[in-house]
Design a protein around this motif. Structure first.
Motif, PDB file in Angstrom:
ATOM      1  N   HIS A 878       0.811  -1.213   0.000  1.00  0.00           N
ATOM      2  CA  HIS A 878       0.000   0.000   0.000  1.00  0.00           C
ATOM      3  C   HIS A 878       0.848   1.268   0.000  1.00  0.00           C
ATOM      4  N   ALA A 879       1.984   1.268   0.665  1.00  0.00           N
ATOM      5  CA  ALA A 879       2.818   2.472   0.681  1.00  0.00           C
ATOM      6  C   ALA A 879       3.310   2.806  -0.728  1.00  0.00           C
ATOM      7  N   GLN A 880       3.773   1.768  -1.466  1.00  0.00           N
ATOM      8  CA  GLN A 880       4.220   2.005  -2.840  1.00  0.00           C
ATOM      9  C   GLN A 880       3.064   2.432  -3.732  1.00  0.00           C
ATOM     10  N   ALA A 881       1.891   1.811  -3.516  1.00  0.00           N
ATOM     11  CA  ALA A 881       0.721   2.185  -4.311  1.00  0.00           C
ATOM     12  C   ALA A 881       0.350   3.636  -4.062  1.00  0.00           C
ATOM     13  N   ARG A 882       0.395   4.046  -2.797  1.00  0.00           N
ATOM     14  CA  ARG A 882       0.028   5.426  -2.465  1.00  0.00           C
ATOM     15  C   ARG A 882       0.967   6.417  -3.144  1.00  0.00           C
ATOM     16  N   ARG A 883       2.270   6.155  -3.087  1.00  0.00           N
ATOM     17  CA  ARG A 883       3.226   7.069  -3.716  1.00  0.00           C
ATOM     18  C   ARG A 883       2.968   7.198  -5.213  1.00  0.00           C
ATOM     19  N   ALA A 884       2.729   6.070  -5.861  1.00  0.00           N
ATOM     20  CA  ALA A 884       2.506   6.114  -7.312  1.00  0.00           C
ATOM     21  C   ALA A 884       1.210   6.840  -7.640  1.00  0.00           C
ATOM     22  N   TRP A 885       0.142   6.570  -6.869  1.00  0.00           N
ATOM     23  CA  TRP A 885      -1.127   7.247  -7.147  1.00  0.00           C
ATOM     24  C   TRP A 885      -1.050   8.747  -6.859  1.00  0.00           C
ATOM     25  N   LEU A 886      -0.321   9.138  -5.831  1.00  0.00           N
ATOM     26  CA  LEU A 886      -0.191  10.574  -5.537  1.00  0.00           C
ATOM     27  C   LEU A 886       0.494  11.296  -6.687  1.00  0.00           C
ATOM     28  N   ARG A 887       1.533  10.676  -7.259  1.00  0.00           N
ATOM     29  CA  ARG A 887       2.214  11.288  -8.399  1.00  0.00           C
ATOM     30  C   ARG A 887       1.293  11.309  -9.623  1.00  0.00           C
ATOM     31  N   ALA A 888       0.567  10.218  -9.846  1.00  0.00           N
ATOM     32  CA  ALA A 888      -0.375  10.173 -10.976  1.00  0.00           C
ATOM     33  C   ALA A 888      -1.465  11.227 -10.804  1.00  0.00           C
ATOM     34  N   LEU A 889      -1.928  11.414  -9.569  1.00  0.00           N
ATOM     35  CA  LEU A 889      -2.971  12.409  -9.306  1.00  0.00           C
ATOM     36  C   LEU A 889      -2.456  13.809  -9.612  1.00  0.00           C
ATOM     37  N   ALA A 890      -1.239  14.115  -9.174  1.00  0.00           N
ATOM     38  CA  ALA A 890      -0.676  15.441  -9.431  1.00  0.00           C
ATOM     39  C   ALA A 890      -0.543  15.706 -10.928  1.00  0.00           C
ATOM     40  N   LEU A 891      -0.064  14.704 -11.669  1.00  0.00           N
ATOM     41  CA  LEU A 891       0.081  14.883 -13.119  1.00  0.00           C
ATOM     42  C   LEU A 891      -1.278  15.043 -13.797  1.00  0.00           C
ATOM     43  N   SER A 892      -2.259  14.230 -13.400  1.00  0.00           N
ATOM     44  CA  SER A 892      -3.579  14.308 -14.023  1.00  0.00           C
ATOM     45  C   SER A 892      -4.225  15.663 -13.771  1.00  0.00           C
ATOM     46  N   ARG A 893      -4.077  16.162 -12.561  1.00  0.00           N
ATOM     47  CA  ARG A 893      -4.644  17.491 -12.275  1.00  0.00           C
ATOM     48  C   ARG A 893      -3.934  18.573 -13.067  1.00  0.00           C
ATOM     49  N   ALA A 894      -2.623  18.472 -13.171  1.00  0.00           N
ATOM     50  CA  ALA A 894      -1.872  19.463 -13.932  1.00  0.00           C
ATOM     51  C   ALA A 894      -2.270  19.450 -15.399  1.00  0.00           C
ATOM     52  N   GLN A 895      -2.702  18.282 -15.905  1.00  0.00           N
ATOM     53  CA  GLN A 895      -3.098  18.142 -17.308  1.00  0.00           C
ATOM     54  C   GLN A 895      -4.597  18.345 -17.511  1.00  0.00           C
ATOM     55  N   HIS A 896      -5.297  18.751 -16.436  1.00  0.00           N
ATOM     56  CA  HIS A 896      -6.748  19.018 -16.494  1.00  0.00           C
ATOM     57  C   HIS A 896      -7.537  17.784 -16.922  1.00  0.00           C
ATOM     58  N   ARG A 897      -7.068  16.612 -16.521  1.00  0.00           N
ATOM     59  CA  ARG A 897      -7.778  15.357 -16.806  1.00  0.00           C
ATOM     60  C   ARG A 897      -8.673  15.070 -15.594  1.00  0.00           C
ATOM     61  N   SER A 898      -9.763  15.776 -15.512  1.00  0.00           N
ATOM     62  CA  SER A 898     -10.575  15.746 -14.293  1.00  0.00           C
ATOM     63  C   SER A 898     -11.146  14.362 -14.011  1.00  0.00           C
ATOM     64  N   ALA A 899     -11.603  13.649 -15.046  1.00  0.00           N
ATOM     65  CA  ALA A 899     -12.184  12.322 -14.818  1.00  0.00           C
ATOM     66  C   ALA A 899     -11.129  11.371 -14.251  1.00  0.00           C
ATOM     67  N   ASP A 900      -9.929  11.385 -14.842  1.00  0.00           N
ATOM     68  CA  ASP A 900      -8.858  10.525 -14.331  1.00  0.00           C
ATOM     69  C   ASP A 900      -8.462  10.938 -12.919  1.00  0.00           C
ATOM     70  N   ALA A 901      -8.370  12.245 -12.683  1.00  0.00           N
ATOM     71  CA  ALA A 901      -7.976  12.724 -11.358  1.00  0.00           C
ATOM     72  C   ALA A 901      -8.993  12.311 -10.298  1.00  0.00           C
ATOM     73  N   ASN A 902     -10.277  12.427 -10.627  1.00  0.00           N
ATOM     74  CA  ASN A 902     -11.306  12.046  -9.658  1.00  0.00           C
ATOM     75  C   ASN A 902     -11.255  10.549  -9.355  1.00  0.00           C
ATOM     76  N   ARG A 903     -11.027   9.763 -10.411  1.00  0.00           N
ATOM     77  CA  ARG A 903     -10.958   8.316 -10.204  1.00  0.00           C
ATOM     78  C   ARG A 903      -9.763   7.950  -9.321  1.00  0.00           C
ATOM     79  N   ILE A 904      -8.604   8.554  -9.594  1.00  0.00           N
ATOM     80  CA  ILE A 904      -7.411   8.254  -8.798  1.00  0.00           C
ATOM     81  C   ILE A 904      -7.601   8.712  -7.356  1.00  0.00           C
TER      82      ILE A 904
END
Length: 933
Positions: A878-904
C-alpha cells in the motif's frame, strides 16, 4: 552558460581514469601541500578563450599539519572533507561533477560552472557543509575531525597552458589566509567559518531573500599586497544581527516631503530597507520602471524610520527623467543641502569643489538619512555620497546605476508591480472603503487593467474621486479597451499622465535601443528570449544583448529566466503605440518572428516524431538560426520555455489574417502538446487551425485539422464532438486520396468507442493496420498493432494481445521509437497484471515509466503510474501504491484530466479498505492515450 566557457569537464570522449589524472577530482594516492598552484593537465588541451565570470570557492582544513595528526589521520581528514563537500554540493543543488576541482593537500580549490546561481553558495551550501562535517566528526576521533575555513569570491578567470589564472583567484586565496577568518574559526564552537569578498557580499548576500546579511561582520584583510574589505559569517553558530538602537541626538534637520497618504503594501521591501544599519554607511538604490512607486517607498520608509537618524534627513529631487530634459547638477544639489543644514551663508565657499568638501565635512560625524530621488545615472549621484559611516543614502532611479554598485558598494532593491490585494487596498484608500466594497467587481476589473502599476492605480483613483457620480464599472469598461487604455490613464497633468511618464524614459534611449523597445511592443507572448528578439529586430545577437541591457537598466523591460525579457502590460501598450507610428507598424518584424517560431518548433517536432508525416513550412522569412537540439530533453525544455509565446504567436497570426501560419503553428506544436498532455491547448490550437484551413480552401489541410481536433476532443472525453470531426476527416482523406490520413482517422476513431464498444474499436484499429501496411511504414504499423493488442486485452484475449504487443514492441525497438515502446510496455504490464503475474507486471510498468520520464512524456507517465499503483495494491504494497497514485494524481490534475484525477482520488481514499483495494486492483481501467503522434 556564458559564451566562451571552456568545457573542460563532462565530455564523453575521455578515457577511464581521465578525471583523476587530469586533476579534476582528488587523487587519494598523492598529497600536495597547500602552496602555489600546480599545473592542471586537464586544462592544457583547452583552447585559450575570453575570460569568463565564475564563482570561486576555496577551503582549508584547520590545523591539517598539526604534529598530533599522523599520515593515517590526514587520509581520514581528506576523505571526510571530500565526502562532506560532495554531499553539501548535492544538497545545495550544485553539480559537483560539473565543477573544476583541484586538490591542494590540506584544502580544495573549486571553480563552479558559469551557469550555477551564485546565491546557492551562501543560501544552501555553507549550512549543508557544516551539517556534513558534524556528521563526520561524530564518528571519528579528535585527530580525524574536520573544521574548515572557506572563502567565496567571483570574477573573471582565464586559462593558459598551465591552468587557470586571474587576480580574482589570488584574492580568494588571500581571503582564505586572512587572520580575522582564522581568529573567527578559532573562537567559534562550530565547524565552519566563511569569508566572502566585498563583491560577493554586495551582489549576492545582500540581495538574498534567504540569507540574513546582518549576521555577517566586516573585516579588513591585509595579506601580502592585498588590502581589501571582506565579510565573515559562522554558518552553524551565526553572529547576532547588528540592529542595536541608535541613541537620540539633537539638531534635527527635517527636509523630507510629506509621507504619501495612499501608500500601501511593500511589506517585504520596507523590511529590506529596515535591515540597513545606520552605523554602516550603506548606499541603497531603489530601482524600477517609471510609475512603479520608488519615491513613495523611499519616503514612506524614511518617515517610518526617522528615529533611526537623530541628525535629520536631507532630500533632493534630481529630476533625472523629467520632461524638461534638464537633470539637477550635483553642484546645485549640494548647495541646496548646505542651505538645509542651516550653515551661515558666509561660511559657504564660492567654488563647487569647496562646497562639496564642506558638505562632506558637515555630515561626517552625523547620523543622517540622505534621499536622492529620481536620479538619472551614477555620475549624477556620485558627488552627493558622503564619506560618513553614520549616514545612510537612499537613491531612486529608473536606471540600474551599475556604476554605484561596483564602485561604491551600493545595494540595489528592484521594485516590481503591486500584487492584487495590495492594489485593491490602494484603490480602497483613495476611493473610500464603502465605495470600494459596494462596487467590488468593478474595483477588481480596475485592478486587473492597471496591472499592479501604482501610477496607473493612482490616476484611476484620482479620476474616480473627481467624478464621484461616475460608476466605477463605466471606468473599468473604458480601461478594458486595450487600444484606448493609455488614453484613459490620463490625469490631465503631465506628471500624472502615464504616457508622459513612459515617454521620459523612452526619449532618453539611443536610437537603436528605441527601435528594439518599439518592436518588443508587438512581440507576442509574456516573455521573449534573446534569439527571438534578434529575429524580431533584425540585429546581430551580440548587439541585441547590449541594447536590451540598456532597456533593462531603464526598467522598460524586466529580465525573466535565462535570459528572457518581459514588459509590464502598460509599457507594452506604450511600446506598441510607438511601433504603430513607424511606416511598417512593426508588422514585417512580427511576421518574421512568427516564421522563426514555426521553423524552430518544426525542427524540434521532427526530432521528437521523425516518423510523423512532415509538412512544408516554406522558406525561412529572414536570416536566422534555429535552435540546436541535442536530445529530447533539450527539445522539450525549449518548448516548455517557448510554448506560451508559440500560442501567442498563433493568436497574432489569427489577428493579422495569416491563415497558413496559423495552421503551421498548430502542426509544429502538436507533438509537444500531446507529449506534455496539454489537452485544452490542443483543442484551442486545432480549433483556430481548422478555421484557417477552411479559409485556405485546402481539403487536405482541412482533413488534418479535423482529425487532430477530433483526437483532442477524444482525449478530453467529448465523444460526440470527436466522432463528428474524425468522420469528417475520414471523408476528406478519401476524397483527396490521402491513405495515411484515412488510416490515422481509423486509428483515432478507436478513442471514440473505447469502453463503449471495445469490439468496434478493435475493428477500427484493424482497418488502420491494414492501411498502414500498404504504406510501408513500420512505425505506424507498430502503432496499430499496439492499439489492437490493447483492445484484445480489454476483451480478455490475453494470448493474442500479448502476441500483438510483442510484435509491435519489436518494430518500435528496431526503428528507435521509444514512445511507442513506452506505450506498448505499459500494455504488456496490463496483460501480466490480469494474468496474475504481478512481479512481471511491475517490471513492465517500471520499464515503461523509465522511458516516459526519459522522454518527458508526462501524459503517458500519469497512466503508467496509475497502472503501477494498481499492481502494488494487488500485492498489498500500500505504501508504494500510495506514492505512485499521488504522483499520478498530481500529473492528471496538472493536465486538467478531471475524470482521471477524480478516479485516482477515489482509489487513494479507498486504499486502506481491503475490499476496495482488491476491486481497484482487479479493474485496471483505461490505459489513456494509445497514440504516439
Amino acid at each position: 552558460m556564458f559564451e566562451g566557457y571552456p568545457e573542460v569537464v563532462g565530455t564523453s570522449a575521455r578515457p577511464a581514469g581521465f578525471a583523476v589524472e587530469a586533476g579534476l577530482v582528488p587523487d587519494q594516492r598523492r598529497e600536495v601541500k597547500f602552496g602555489a598552484p600546480a599545473p592542471v593537465p586537464a586544462l592544457r588541451a583547452v583552447d585559450r578563450r575570453q575570460a569568463v565570470h565564475r564563482t570561486i570557492l576555496v577551503v582549508d582544513v584547520e590545523g591539517f599539519g598539526n604534529p598530533q595528526r599522523t599520515n593515517r589521520d590526514q587520509v581520514a581528514v581528506r576523505g571526510g572533507l571530500y565526502r562532506a563537500l560532495q554531499v553539501a554540493f548535492e544538497a545545495a543543488g550544485i553539480s559537483w561533477d560539473d565543477c573544476d576541482v583541484e586538490d591542494r593537500g590540506d584544502g580544495v580549490f573549486v571553480l563552479a560552472g558559469a551557469d550555477v546561481p551564485k546565491a546557492a553558495f551562501v543560501e544552501s551550501l555553507p549550512r549543508a557543509l557544516a551539517t556534513a562535517l558534524r556528521r563526520h566528526n561524530r564518528t571519528h576521533l579528535a585527530p580525524e575531525r574536520v573544521r574548515l575555513r572557506m572563502a567565496l569570491h567571483a570574477g573573471e578567470i582565464t586559462y593558459d597552458d598551465f591552468g587557470v589564472t586571474a587576480k580574482s583567484i589570488n584574492l580568494a586565496f588571500r581571503l582564505l589566509d586572512a587572520p580575522p577568518l582564522k581568529a573567527a574559526l578559532a573562537d567559534s564552537p562550530g565547524v565552519l567559518a566563511l569569508i566572502v569578498s566585498s563583491w560577493f557580499f554586495t551582489e549576492v548576500v545582500r540581495h538574498s531573500p534567504i540569507e540574513d546579511a546582518s549576521t555577517y561582520r566586516h573585516a579588513d584583510v591585509t595579506v601580502k599586497e592585498s588590502a581589501v574589505r571582506a565579510w565573515i559569517c559562522l554558518p552553524d553558530h551565526p553572529y547576532a544581527p547588528e540592529d542595536a538602537p541608535v541613541p537620540p541626538r539633537a539638531a534635527s534637520v527635517p527636509r523630507l516631503p510629506a509621507r504619501p497618504r495612499s501608500f500601501t503594501g511593500r511589506t517585504r521591501e520596507l523590511a529590506e530597507l529596515t535591515k540597513v544599519s545606520p552605523g554602516a554607511g550603506p548606499v541603497i538604490a531603489i530601482v524600477g520602471m517609471g510609475g512603479i512607486g520608488k519615491t513613495w517607498l523611499a519616503l514612506q520608509w524614511a518617515h517610518e524610520n526617522a528615529g533611526r537618524f537623530p541628525d535629520g534627513q536631507l532630500y533632493v529631487n534630481l529630476h533625472g527623467f523629467d520632461p524638461s530634459g534638464a537633470p539637477v547638477e550635483p553642484v546645485e544639489a549640494i548647495r541646496g543641502f548646505l542651505d538645509a543644514l542651516r550653515l551661515p551663508p558666509g561660511s559657504i565657499p564660492l567654488d563647487a569643489e569647496g562646497q562639496a568638501a564642506l558638505y562632506r565635512d558637515t555630515v561626517a560625524d552625523r547620523r543622517m538619512l540622505i534621499v536622492l530621488d529620481n536620479a538619472r545615472d551614477s555620475v549624477q549621484v556620485a558627488a552627493l555620497l558622503p564619506d560618513s559611516p553614520g549616514c545612510t543614502v537612499v537613491i531612486t532611479s529608473r536606471n540600474q546605476l551599475t556604476g554605484l554598485l561596483t564602485t561604491h558598494d551600493a545595494r540595489s532593491l528592484t521594485l516590481d508591480v503591486l500584487d492584487a490585494p495590495e492594489a485593491r487596498e490602494l484603490l480602497a484608500k483613495r476611493l473610500g472603503p464603502e465605495r470600494a466594497e459596494t462596487e467590488r467587481a468593478a474595483v477588481d476589473e480596475l485592478v486587473t487593467h492597471c496591472a499592479g502599476l501604482p501610477l496607473a492605480l493612482g490616476i484611476v483613483a484620482a479620476y474616480a474621486a473627481t467624478y464621484a457620480d461616475l460608476p466605477l464599472a463605466s471606468l473599468a469598461a473604458e480601461l478594458g479597451e486595450a487600444s484606448a487604455r493609455l488614453d484613459a490613464l490620463d490625469g490631465g497633468e503631465l506628471t500624472s499622465n502615464l504616457r508622459a511618464a513612459l515617454s521620459w524614459s523612452y526619449d532618453a534611449l539611443e536610437p537603436e535601443a528605441a527601435h528594439v523597445f518599439r518592436l518588443l511592443g508587438v512581440a507576442p507572448g509574456p516573455a521573449v528570449g534573446l534569439p527571438a528578439i534578434a529575429v524580431l529586430t533584425g540585429l546581430p545577437a551580440g548587439r541585441v544583448t547590449a541594447l536590451v541591457r540598456q532597456l533593462e537598466n531603464a526598467h522598460l523591460v524586466q529580465r525573466q529566466g535565462s535570459p528572457r525579457y518581459r514588459m509590464h502590460d502598460l509599457v507594452r501598450l506604450y511600446a506598441g503605440e510607438r511601433a504603430a507610428e513607424t511606416p511598417s507598424g512593426g508588422t514585417p518584424a512580427l511576421r518574421r518572428l512568427v516564421g522563426f517560431y514555426i521553423h524552430a518548433s518544426f525542427a524540434g517536432e521532427r526530432l521528437l516524431y521523425p516518423h510523423r508525416k512532415p509538412i512544408d513550412v516554406g522558406d525561412r522569412p529572414g536570416r536566422f538560426a534555429t535552435p540546436d537540439f541535442a536530445d529530447d530533453a533539450a527539445i522539450l525544455a525549449w518548448f516548455d520555455t517557448e510554448h506560451a509565446g508559440l500560442l501567442a504567436a498563433q493568436q497574432a497570426a489569427v489577428r493579422h489574417d495569416w491563415p497558413e501560419l496559423v495552421w503551421q503553428l498548430a502542426w509544429t506544436m502538436h507533438g509537444y502538446l500531446l507529449r506534455r498532455g496539454h489537452l485544452h491547448e490542443q483543442l484551442t490550437t486545432w480549433g483556430v487551425a481548422l478555421a484557417a484551413a477552411e479559409q485556405l480552401d485546402d481539403p487536405e489541410l482541412e482533413g488534418h485539422a479535423h482529425r487532430l481536433l477530433g483526437q483532442a476532443y477524444a482525449r478530453a472525453g467529448l465523444r460526440a464532438e470527436a466522432a463528428s470531426h474524425l468522420h469528417r476527416a475520414l471523408g476528406l482523406a478519401r476524397e483527396t486520396g490521402d491513405a495515411h490520413g484515412e488510416a490515422r482517422a481509423y486509428h483515432d476513431l478507436t478513442w471514440v468507442w473505447r469502453k463503449l464498444d471495445d469490439r468496434l474499436a478493435l475493428d477500427y484499429a484493424d482497418l488502420a493496420l491494414r492501411l498502414f501496411r500498404t504504406l510501408d511504414n513500420p512505425v505506424w504499423e507498430g502503432e496499430a498493432l499496439s492499439m489492437i493488442g490493447w483492445f484484445q486485452a480489454l476483451l480478455g484475449d490475453f494470448r493474442q494481445s500479448r502476441a500483438s504487443c510483442e510484435e509491435a514492441l519489436a518494430l518500435f525497438v528496431r526503428y528507435g521509437n521509444r514512445q511507442g515502446q513506452a506505450v506498448t510496455l505499459d500494455c504488456l504490464g496490463y496483460i501480466e497484471h490480469h494474468c496474475g503475474r504481478h512481479d512481471r507486471a511491475l517490471v513492465r510498468f517500471r520499464e515503461s515509466l523509465a522511458l516516459c520520464r526519459n522522454l518527458g512524456a508526462t501524459y503517458y507517465e500519469a497512466d503508467t503510474l496509475d497502472h503501477l499503483a494498481r499492481t502494488h495494491a494487488a500485492l498489498g504494497q500500500h505504501a508504494q501504491a500510495r506514492r505512485a497514485w499521488l504522483r499520478a494524481l498530481a500529473l492528471s490534475r496538472a493536465q486538467h484530466r478531471s475524470a482521471d484525477a477524480n478516479r485516482i482520488a477515489r482509489q487513494l481514499a479507498d486504499l486502506d479498505d481491503p475490499l476496495d483495494s482488491r476491486r481497484h486492483a482487479a479493474d485496471h481501467g483505461d490505459c489513456g492515450a494509445r497514440s504516439t503522434a
